[in-house]
Design an enzyme around this catalytic site. Structure first.
Site, PDB file in Angstrom:
ATOM      1  N   LYS A   1      35.228  79.762  61.891  1.00  0.00           N
ATOM      2  CA  LYS A   1      34.651  78.574  61.246  1.00  0.00           C
ATOM      3  C   LYS A   1      34.317  77.550  62.314  1.00  0.00           C
ATOM      4  CE  LYS A   1      33.807  76.009  57.630  1.00  0.00           C
ATOM      5  NZ  LYS A   1      32.372  76.168  57.860  1.00  0.00           N
TER       6      LYS A   1
ATOM      7  N   LYS B   1      32.097  78.288  67.125  1.00  0.00           N
ATOM      8  CA  LYS B   1      31.149  77.188  67.368  1.00  0.00           C
ATOM      9  C   LYS B   1      29.839  77.803  67.802  1.00  0.00           C
ATOM     10  CE  LYS B   1      31.652  72.690  67.072  1.00  0.00           C
ATOM     11  NZ  LYS B   1      32.585  72.060  66.156  1.00  0.00           N
TER      12      LYS B   1
ATOM     13  N   ASN C   1      30.450  57.886  59.058  1.00  0.00           N
ATOM     14  CA  ASN C   1      31.036  58.640  57.956  1.00  0.00           C
ATOM     15  C   ASN C   1      32.564  58.563  57.924  1.00  0.00           C
ATOM     16  OD1 ASN C   1      32.142  61.708  57.301  1.00  0.00           O
ATOM     17  ND2 ASN C   1      30.826  60.825  55.748  1.00  0.00           N
TER      18      ASN C   1
ATOM     19  N   SER D   1      35.384  71.792  53.875  1.00  0.00           N
ATOM     20  CA  SER D   1      34.391  72.854  54.091  1.00  0.00           C
ATOM     21  C   SER D   1      34.946  74.188  53.592  1.00  0.00           C
ATOM     22  CB  SER D   1      34.075  73.004  55.568  1.00  0.00           C
ATOM     23  OG  SER D   1      33.173  72.027  55.967  1.00  0.00           O
TER      24      SER D   1
HETATM   25  P1  NAD Z   1      28.744  58.860  62.648  1.00  0.00           P
HETATM   26  O1  NAD Z   1      27.602  59.169  63.536  1.00  0.00           O
HETATM   27  O2  NAD Z   1      28.564  58.876  61.166  1.00  0.00           O
HETATM   28  O3  NAD Z   1      29.323  57.397  63.019  1.00  0.00           O
HETATM   29  C1  NAD Z   1      29.633  57.014  64.316  1.00  0.00           C
HETATM   30  C2  NAD Z   1      29.911  55.509  64.309  1.00  0.00           C
HETATM   31  O4  NAD Z   1      30.344  55.133  65.618  1.00  0.00           O
HETATM   32  C3  NAD Z   1      28.691  54.665  63.982  1.00  0.00           C
HETATM   33  O5  NAD Z   1      29.054  53.580  63.167  1.00  0.00           O
HETATM   34  C4  NAD Z   1      28.275  54.146  65.354  1.00  0.00           C
HETATM   35  O6  NAD Z   1      27.607  52.883  65.258  1.00  0.00           O
HETATM   36  C5  NAD Z   1      29.637  53.977  65.993  1.00  0.00           C
HETATM   37  N1  NAD Z   1      29.577  53.841  67.450  1.00  0.00           N
HETATM   38  C6  NAD Z   1      28.861  54.572  68.342  1.00  0.00           C
HETATM   39  N2  NAD Z   1      29.057  54.087  69.575  1.00  0.00           N
HETATM   40  C7  NAD Z   1      29.919  53.049  69.456  1.00  0.00           C
HETATM   41  C8  NAD Z   1      30.500  52.135  70.367  1.00  0.00           C
HETATM   42  N3  NAD Z   1      30.246  52.201  71.668  1.00  0.00           N
HETATM   43  N4  NAD Z   1      31.342  51.178  69.883  1.00  0.00           N
HETATM   44  C9  NAD Z   1      31.604  51.105  68.565  1.00  0.00           C
HETATM   45  N5  NAD Z   1      31.084  51.937  67.662  1.00  0.00           N
HETATM   46  C10 NAD Z   1      30.253  52.889  68.099  1.00  0.00           C
HETATM   47  O7  NAD Z   1      29.900  59.851  63.107  1.00  0.00           O
HETATM   48  P2  NAD Z   1      31.148  60.370  62.259  1.00  0.00           P
HETATM   49  O8  NAD Z   1      30.737  61.585  61.503  1.00  0.00           O
HETATM   50  O9  NAD Z   1      31.791  59.235  61.544  1.00  0.00           O
HETATM   51  O10 NAD Z   1      32.081  60.891  63.446  1.00  0.00           O
HETATM   52  C11 NAD Z   1      32.854  60.010  64.235  1.00  0.00           C
HETATM   53  C12 NAD Z   1      33.828  60.820  65.073  1.00  0.00           C
HETATM   54  O11 NAD Z   1      34.641  61.628  64.232  1.00  0.00           O
HETATM   55  C13 NAD Z   1      33.197  61.796  66.086  1.00  0.00           C
HETATM   56  O12 NAD Z   1      34.074  61.902  67.189  1.00  0.00           O
HETATM   57  C14 NAD Z   1      33.207  63.117  65.313  1.00  0.00           C
HETATM   58  O13 NAD Z   1      33.191  64.245  66.191  1.00  0.00           O
HETATM   59  C15 NAD Z   1      34.534  62.998  64.604  1.00  0.00           C
HETATM   60  N6  NAD Z   1      34.663  63.863  63.416  1.00  0.00           N
HETATM   61  C16 NAD Z   1      33.835  63.706  62.347  1.00  0.00           C
HETATM   62  C17 NAD Z   1      34.002  64.512  61.224  1.00  0.00           C
HETATM   63  C18 NAD Z   1      33.141  64.341  60.005  1.00  0.00           C
HETATM   64  O14 NAD Z   1      33.406  65.038  59.016  1.00  0.00           O
HETATM   65  N7  NAD Z   1      32.172  63.440  59.988  1.00  0.00           N
HETATM   66  C19 NAD Z   1      35.018  65.494  61.209  1.00  0.00           C
HETATM   67  C20 NAD Z   1      35.852  65.619  62.313  1.00  0.00           C
HETATM   68  C21 NAD Z   1      35.670  64.785  63.411  1.00  0.00           C
END
Ligand code: NAD
Length: 432
Positions: free
Chosen positions: A70, A106, A221, A362
């Site tokens: 996955k 991946k 998100n 998922s």
């Molecule tokens: P996203 O793109 O929806 O949101 C990212 C946020 O970070 C945005 O609000 C952006 O403005 C902000 N950001 C970017 N640079 C910044 C900075 N320098 N200072 C402050 N804020 C900043 O991404 P997401 O899906 O919320 O993912 C965020 C993290 O979580 C990533 O590391 C991702 O790998 C991890 N993650 C996400 C999920 C998921 O289901 N979405 C699952 C596991 C891990």
């Protein structure tokens, strides 16, 4: 010149250090330090300008002892086989710590998706499946969206697979749109999952969640739903959130006396996680520099944006009140910051446990697809809470029993489970 960190070297080093603590057999170490299978291929696409271009694609299946592989597919201009290998290995540990019956995989393509038209993107997605379909399937390998890929792209990929095998096969890709085989609750799953683990950490530390304050980095998100759940589920206050402003090309922190209203901020944020600064100011929000989030008087810090954000420099700004750091983002804490947490008795919830709510949901999506029976949102979130709570408690128990830091304990739980599955399947006697 600073050496560039190779992600796969890092993943192997992390594994080696825990393998040593677990006293693993050198043969088992050898088996887990490398992926079981790797695929590299070139995908032809007829471009809109009439030229034929080839794109390099990858899929790495690190270990499937516990179930089908996955992991996401990334479209990124700097993608490398080593990044994909590292991420595949981390997925093995994440699925194992969350105790979902899946292995680690991946994939990726070296491409900047913003340079492609919709038709070219679709052709590339279908081309990736054409190369890989023999080794995909809900009992083999189940990809999902990741950096540079979207639910729509998963829809095209699922369609291509279904077309080739001659039957509708929604369970082969997850992260699909709702109405196209996606699951209720997936949008909020990662953020809510973060807060389920924070709730359990608070119980362990005897903290009253209704009197607690959090500060978050990011408002995408993960952070949006973590902030909502912190207020609505735990009754706590969110002092501030930061985000990257796409227009001003800098980051800001948004706060308000008495705490922010995450639902209001959700109503003025765009699809990229940039909060509308003018609308926030009009509503009385205080706008500060992007780094201000970390110095808020908070009990809980939730980095949910980028990697490496809590580091040697930024820890100097942390208030003495912080008791929990919940890693919503992947890799937000550097090793120096980890040492600081240990010395200052700050409780850390490691990323691959804390943000496992996404992959867990998922998995629920795939289960619903295979059964062709879809659950209500509440049922999804209730099941997610059960999985996240038991994953957290397994890691906490291990950390207390072995007197190790939560991150090491999470690795120990995950690696033990994978090795156990290999043993039960007879892989450790492999004489074939
Ligand atoms: P996203 O793109 O929806 O949101 C990212 C946020 O970070 C945005 O609000 C952006 O403005 C902000 N950001 C970017 N640079 C910044 C900075 N320098 N200072 C402050 N804020 C900043 O991404 P997401 O899906 O919320 O993912 C965020 C993290 O979580 C990533 O590391 C991702 O790998 C991890 N993650 C996400 C999920 C998921 O289901 N979405 C699952 C596991 C891990």
């Amino acid at each position: 010149m600073a050496e560039t960190l190779n992600a796969f070297d890092m993943a192997q080093q992390q594994f080696d250090s825990v393998a040593k603590m677990l006293n693993l057999d050198p043969g088992v170490i050898g088996a887990l330090r490398w992926p079981m299978r790797e695929f590299t291929f070139r995908i032809p696409v007829r471009m809109d300008n009439g030229s034929l271009q080839f794109f390099e694609g990858f899929r790495v299946q690190h270990n499937d002892a516990r179930g089908p592989n996955k992991g996401g597919i990334r479209f990124h201009k700097d993608e490398t086989i080593d990044t994909v290998r590292a991420l595949a290995m981390w997925m093995t540990w994440k699925c194992a710590v969350a105790d979902i019956p899946l292995g680690g995989g991946k994939g990726g393509i070296i491409v900047d998706p913003s340079t492609l038209s919709e038709r070219e993107k679709e052709a590339l997605c279908r081309g990736w499946v054409l190369q890989m379909w023999h080794n995909l399937g809900s009992r083999q390998d189940v990809p999902a969206p990741d950096v540079g890929t979207t639910p729509q792209m998963m829809g095209w990929m699922m369609d291509e697979y279904s077309r080739i095998v001659g039957q509708y096969s929604p369970g082969v890709f997850t992260g699909k749109p709702i109405g196209g085989g996606g699951s209720q609750g997936r949008t909020e799953a990662t953020g809510y999952g973060v807060i389920y683990t924070v709730r359990e950490a608070m119980k362990h530390l005897n903290l009253d969640s209704t009197k607690s304050i959090a500060a978050l980095q990011g408002f995408g998100n993960v952070s949006q739903y973590a902030a909502i759940a912190f207020v609505e589920m735990l009754g706590g206050t969110v002092a501030g959130v930061s985000c990257w402003d796409r227009h001003d090309k800098k980051s800001y922190t948004y706060s308000r006396n008495g705490g922010i209203d995450p639902r209001f901020l959700l109503s003025i944020v765009d699809g990229y996680g940039t909060i509308d600064k003018k609308a926030a100011e009009e509503a009385g929000y205080i706008v500060e520099d992007g780094e201000a989030w970390i110095s808020k008087e908070a009990d809980v810090l939730i980095p949910a944006a980028l990697e490496g954000q809590i580091n040697r420099e930024t820890i100097k700004k942390m208030s003495g009140r912080v008791k929990i750091v919940a890693e919503g983002a992947n890799g937000p804490t550097t090793p120096e910051a980890d040492e600081f947490f240990k010395a200052n008795k700050i409780f850390s919830i490691p990323d691959f446990l804390c943000n496992a709510g996404g992959v867990t949901t998922s998995y629920f999506e795939q289960v619903q697809n295979d059964a062709n029976y879809y659950w209500e949102r509440d049922a999804v979130l209730r099941r997610l809470d059960i999985k996240m709570t038991s994953a957290f408690n397994a890691v906490l128990d291990r950390s207390e029993k072995e007197k190790v830091y939560m991150r090491d304990a999470a690795y120990m739980v995950a690696i033990d489970r994978v090795v156990k599955a290999m043993e039960l399947r007879g892989w450790l006697n492999a004489g074939w």
